[in-house]
Scaffold this motif. Structure first.
Motif, PDB file in Angstrom:
ATOM      1  N   ALA A  23       0.804  -1.113  -0.127  1.00  8.38           N
ATOM      2  CA  ALA A  23      -0.194   0.025   0.101  1.00  8.38           C
ATOM      3  C   ALA A  23       0.789   1.378   0.098  1.00  8.38           C
ATOM      4  O   ALA A  23       0.432   2.373  -0.497  1.00  8.38           O
ATOM      5  CB  ALA A  23      -0.952  -0.008   1.246  1.00  8.38           C
ATOM      6  N   LEU A  24       2.245   1.197   0.610  1.00  8.37           N
ATOM      7  CA  LEU A  24       3.010   2.274   0.416  1.00  8.37           C
ATOM      8  C   LEU A  24       3.821   2.407  -0.973  1.00  8.37           C
ATOM      9  O   LEU A  24       4.291   3.207  -1.325  1.00  8.37           O
ATOM     10  CB  LEU A  24       4.129   2.187   1.644  1.00  8.37           C
ATOM     11  N   ARG A  25       4.318   1.008  -1.245  1.00 13.45           N
ATOM     12  CA  ARG A  25       5.180   1.051  -2.391  1.00 13.45           C
ATOM     13  C   ARG A  25       4.173   1.240  -3.664  1.00 13.45           C
ATOM     14  O   ARG A  25       4.888   1.858  -4.667  1.00 13.45           O
ATOM     15  CB  ARG A  25       5.810  -0.259  -2.141  1.00 13.45           C
ATOM     16  N   GLU A  26       3.165   0.531  -3.733  1.00 14.07           N
ATOM     17  CA  GLU A  26       2.245   0.606  -5.039  1.00 14.07           C
ATOM     18  C   GLU A  26       0.842   1.119  -4.632  1.00 14.07           C
ATOM     19  O   GLU A  26      -0.060   0.588  -4.702  1.00 14.07           O
ATOM     20  CB  GLU A  26       2.284  -0.855  -5.347  1.00 14.07           C
ATOM     21  N   ALA A  27       0.890   2.328  -4.400  1.00 14.10           N
ATOM     22  CA  ALA A  27      -0.229   3.188  -3.968  1.00 14.10           C
ATOM     23  C   ALA A  27      -1.315   3.022  -4.991  1.00 14.10           C
ATOM     24  O   ALA A  27      -2.658   2.932  -4.460  1.00 14.10           O
ATOM     25  CB  ALA A  27       0.149   4.472  -3.461  1.00 14.10           C
ATOM     26  N   SER A  28      -1.263   2.896  -6.115  1.00 20.47           N
ATOM     27  CA  SER A  28      -2.106   2.772  -7.086  1.00 20.47           C
ATOM     28  C   SER A  28      -2.685   1.395  -7.128  1.00 20.47           C
ATOM     29  O   SER A  28      -3.901   1.105  -7.631  1.00 20.47           O
ATOM     30  CB  SER A  28      -1.781   3.377  -8.471  1.00 20.47           C
ATOM     31  N   SER A  29      -2.126   0.388  -6.776  1.00 20.96           N
ATOM     32  CA  SER A  29      -2.787  -1.048  -7.063  1.00 20.96           C
ATOM     33  C   SER A  29      -1.950  -1.755  -5.990  1.00 20.96           C
ATOM     34  O   SER A  29      -1.266  -2.933  -6.199  1.00 20.96           O
ATOM     35  CB  SER A  29      -2.488  -1.657  -8.579  1.00 20.96           C
ATOM     36  N   PRO A  30      -2.280  -1.628  -4.506  1.00 19.49           N
ATOM     37  CA  PRO A  30      -1.601  -2.502  -3.414  1.00 19.49           C
ATOM     38  C   PRO A  30      -2.458  -3.809  -3.616  1.00 19.49           C
ATOM     39  O   PRO A  30      -3.352  -4.071  -4.036  1.00 19.49           O
ATOM     40  CB  PRO A  30      -2.029  -1.743  -2.331  1.00 19.49           C
ATOM     41  N   ASN A  31      -1.396  -4.963  -3.188  1.00 22.65           N
ATOM     42  CA  ASN A  31      -2.260  -6.151  -3.159  1.00 22.65           C
ATOM     43  C   ASN A  31      -2.793  -6.499  -1.852  1.00 22.65           C
ATOM     44  O   ASN A  31      -3.969  -7.373  -1.871  1.00 22.65           O
ATOM     45  CB  ASN A  31      -0.848  -7.319  -3.005  1.00 22.65           C
ATOM     46  N   ASP A  32      -2.832  -5.645  -0.819  1.00 22.35           N
ATOM     47  CA  ASP A  32      -3.660  -5.704   0.430  1.00 22.35           C
ATOM     48  C   ASP A  32      -3.286  -4.472   1.223  1.00 22.35           C
ATOM     49  O   ASP A  32      -2.398  -3.747   0.913  1.00 22.35           O
ATOM     50  CB  ASP A  32      -3.299  -6.932   1.108  1.00 22.35           C
ATOM     51  N   LEU A  33      -4.061  -4.134   2.289  1.00 23.14           N
ATOM     52  CA  LEU A  33      -3.550  -3.450   3.353  1.00 23.14           C
ATOM     53  C   LEU A  33      -3.017  -3.828   4.498  1.00 23.14           C
ATOM     54  O   LEU A  33      -3.687  -4.286   5.386  1.00 23.14           O
ATOM     55  CB  LEU A  33      -5.017  -2.167   3.653  1.00 23.14           C
ATOM     56  N   ASP A  34      -1.851  -3.705   4.554  1.00 28.18           N
ATOM     57  CA  ASP A  34      -0.952  -4.315   5.594  1.00 28.18           C
ATOM     58  C   ASP A  34      -1.101  -3.289   6.779  1.00 28.18           C
ATOM     59  O   ASP A  34      -0.457  -2.050   6.719  1.00 28.18           O
ATOM     60  CB  ASP A  34       0.583  -4.787   5.443  1.00 28.18           C
ATOM     61  N   VAL A  35      -1.542  -3.568   7.837  1.00 30.93           N
ATOM     62  CA  VAL A  35      -1.715  -2.731   9.140  1.00 30.93           C
ATOM     63  C   VAL A  35      -0.881  -3.282  10.424  1.00 30.93           C
ATOM     64  O   VAL A  35      -1.253  -4.644  10.615  1.00 30.93           O
ATOM     65  CB  VAL A  35      -3.101  -2.388   9.613  1.00 30.93           C
TER      66      VAL A  35
ATOM     67  N   ALA B  58     -10.029  -6.035  19.405  1.00 28.73           N
ATOM     68  CA  ALA B  58     -11.255  -5.267  19.097  1.00 28.73           C
ATOM     69  C   ALA B  58     -11.108  -4.095  17.946  1.00 28.73           C
ATOM     70  O   ALA B  58     -11.693  -4.285  16.897  1.00 28.73           O
ATOM     71  CB  ALA B  58     -11.834  -4.485  20.351  1.00 28.73           C
ATOM     72  N   LEU B  59      -9.786  -3.490  17.711  1.00 34.37           N
ATOM     73  CA  LEU B  59      -9.337  -2.968  16.998  1.00 34.37           C
ATOM     74  C   LEU B  59      -9.239  -3.555  15.463  1.00 34.37           C
ATOM     75  O   LEU B  59      -9.442  -3.341  14.518  1.00 34.37           O
ATOM     76  CB  LEU B  59      -8.166  -2.137  17.186  1.00 34.37           C
ATOM     77  N   ALA B  60      -8.458  -4.901  15.554  1.00 32.85           N
ATOM     78  CA  ALA B  60      -8.182  -5.374  14.500  1.00 32.85           C
ATOM     79  C   ALA B  60      -9.422  -6.119  13.878  1.00 32.85           C
ATOM     80  O   ALA B  60      -9.549  -6.238  12.648  1.00 32.85           O
ATOM     81  CB  ALA B  60      -7.337  -6.869  15.089  1.00 32.85           C
ATOM     82  N   ASP B  61     -10.479  -6.649  14.698  1.00 35.53           N
ATOM     83  CA  ASP B  61     -11.597  -7.339  14.162  1.00 35.53           C
ATOM     84  C   ASP B  61     -12.257  -6.106  13.421  1.00 35.53           C
ATOM     85  O   ASP B  61     -12.950  -6.427  12.210  1.00 35.53           O
ATOM     86  CB  ASP B  61     -12.708  -7.662  15.470  1.00 35.53           C
ATOM     87  N   ARG B  62     -12.175  -4.657  13.778  1.00 31.46           N
ATOM     88  CA  ARG B  62     -12.962  -3.464  13.093  1.00 31.46           C
ATOM     89  C   ARG B  62     -12.351  -3.595  11.842  1.00 31.46           C
ATOM     90  O   ARG B  62     -13.027  -3.151  10.764  1.00 31.46           O
ATOM     91  CB  ARG B  62     -13.064  -2.439  13.998  1.00 31.46           C
ATOM     92  N   LEU B  63     -11.031  -3.424  11.771  1.00 30.73           N
ATOM     93  CA  LEU B  63     -10.116  -3.365  10.674  1.00 30.73           C
ATOM     94  C   LEU B  63     -10.566  -4.256   9.539  1.00 30.73           C
ATOM     95  O   LEU B  63     -10.835  -3.979   8.358  1.00 30.73           O
ATOM     96  CB  LEU B  63      -8.896  -3.189  10.867  1.00 30.73           C
ATOM     97  N   ARG B  64     -10.892  -5.427   9.894  1.00 31.24           N
ATOM     98  CA  ARG B  64     -10.710  -6.726   9.280  1.00 31.24           C
ATOM     99  C   ARG B  64     -12.213  -6.678   8.364  1.00 31.24           C
ATOM    100  O   ARG B  64     -12.591  -7.250   7.651  1.00 31.24           O
ATOM    101  CB  ARG B  64     -10.533  -7.875   9.875  1.00 31.24           C
ATOM    102  N   LYS B  65     -13.124  -6.066   9.260  1.00 34.20           N
ATOM    103  CA  LYS B  65     -14.510  -6.036   8.687  1.00 34.20           C
ATOM    104  C   LYS B  65     -14.626  -4.847   7.805  1.00 34.20           C
ATOM    105  O   LYS B  65     -16.008  -4.797   7.120  1.00 34.20           O
ATOM    106  CB  LYS B  65     -15.415  -5.904  10.006  1.00 34.20           C
ATOM    107  N   ILE B  66     -13.735  -3.953   7.559  1.00 34.70           N
ATOM    108  CA  ILE B  66     -13.866  -2.955   6.539  1.00 34.70           C
ATOM    109  C   ILE B  66     -14.159  -3.482   5.258  1.00 34.70           C
ATOM    110  O   ILE B  66     -13.227  -4.268   4.919  1.00 34.70           O
ATOM    111  CB  ILE B  66     -12.677  -2.137   6.544  1.00 34.70           C
ATOM    112  N   ASP B  67     -15.268  -3.205   4.495  1.00 35.66           N
ATOM    113  CA  ASP B  67     -15.486  -3.927   3.108  1.00 35.66           C
ATOM    114  C   ASP B  67     -14.614  -3.096   2.258  1.00 35.66           C
ATOM    115  O   ASP B  67     -14.927  -2.164   1.447  1.00 35.66           O
ATOM    116  CB  ASP B  67     -16.766  -3.735   2.797  1.00 35.66           C
ATOM    117  N   THR B  68     -13.568  -3.582   1.961  1.00 39.09           N
ATOM    118  CA  THR B  68     -12.448  -3.061   1.076  1.00 39.09           C
ATOM    119  C   THR B  68     -11.947  -3.737  -0.037  1.00 39.09           C
ATOM    120  O   THR B  68     -11.688  -5.160   0.520  1.00 39.09           O
ATOM    121  CB  THR B  68     -11.235  -1.967   1.764  1.00 39.09           C
ATOM    122  N   LEU B  69     -11.303  -3.663  -1.019  1.00 32.62           N
ATOM    123  CA  LEU B  69     -10.462  -4.329  -1.834  1.00 32.62           C
ATOM    124  C   LEU B  69      -9.510  -3.284  -2.204  1.00 32.62           C
ATOM    125  O   LEU B  69      -9.523  -2.313  -2.638  1.00 32.62           O
ATOM    126  CB  LEU B  69     -11.286  -4.648  -2.969  1.00 32.62           C
TER     127      LEU B  69
END
Length: 76
Positions: free
Chosen positions: A9-21, A35-46
Motif C-alpha cells: 500500500a505504501l510502495r504501490e499506492a495505485s494497486s496494492p496487493n492488500d492493506l498491511d496494518v 477489538a481494533l483488529a476485528d473492526r479493521l478486518r470488517k472494513i469492506d475494502t478491496l
C-alpha cells in the motif's frame, strides 16, 4: 496503541496487493487490540486489510517499523 501502514500500500499506492496494518500496543491491552483488529478486518475494502500486532517490547526487539518503512496513521 498505535497503528501503522506498511507493505504494498505504501510502495504501490495505485494497486496494492492488500492493506498491511501493524498495531503496536502496551502489554496488558490485548483485548483492545483484538477489538481494533476485528473492526479493521470488517472494513469492506478491496484490497483486504491484513493486521499484525506486536507489543511495544516485541517491536523494539524486532525493529519492525523501521525495517519495513511503516508509517503511523493512528494513535490512541
Amino acid at each position: 496503541m498505535r497503528a501503522y501502514l506498511f507493505g504494498s500500500a505504501l510502495r504501490e499506492a495505485s494497486s496494492p496487493n492488500d492493506l498491511d496494518v501493524l498495531i503496536v500496543y502496551q502489554i496488558g491491552s490485548l483485548s483492545g487490540v483484538h477489538a481494533l483488529a476485528d473492526r479493521l478486518r470488517k472494513i469492506d475494502t478491496l484490497p483486504l486489510v491484513e493486521v499484525i500486532a506486536l507489543n511495544e517490547e516485541e517491536e523494539c526487539e524486532t525493529n519492525f517499523i523501521e525495517s519495513v518503512g511503516a508509517k503511523e496513521f493512528w494513535r490512541d
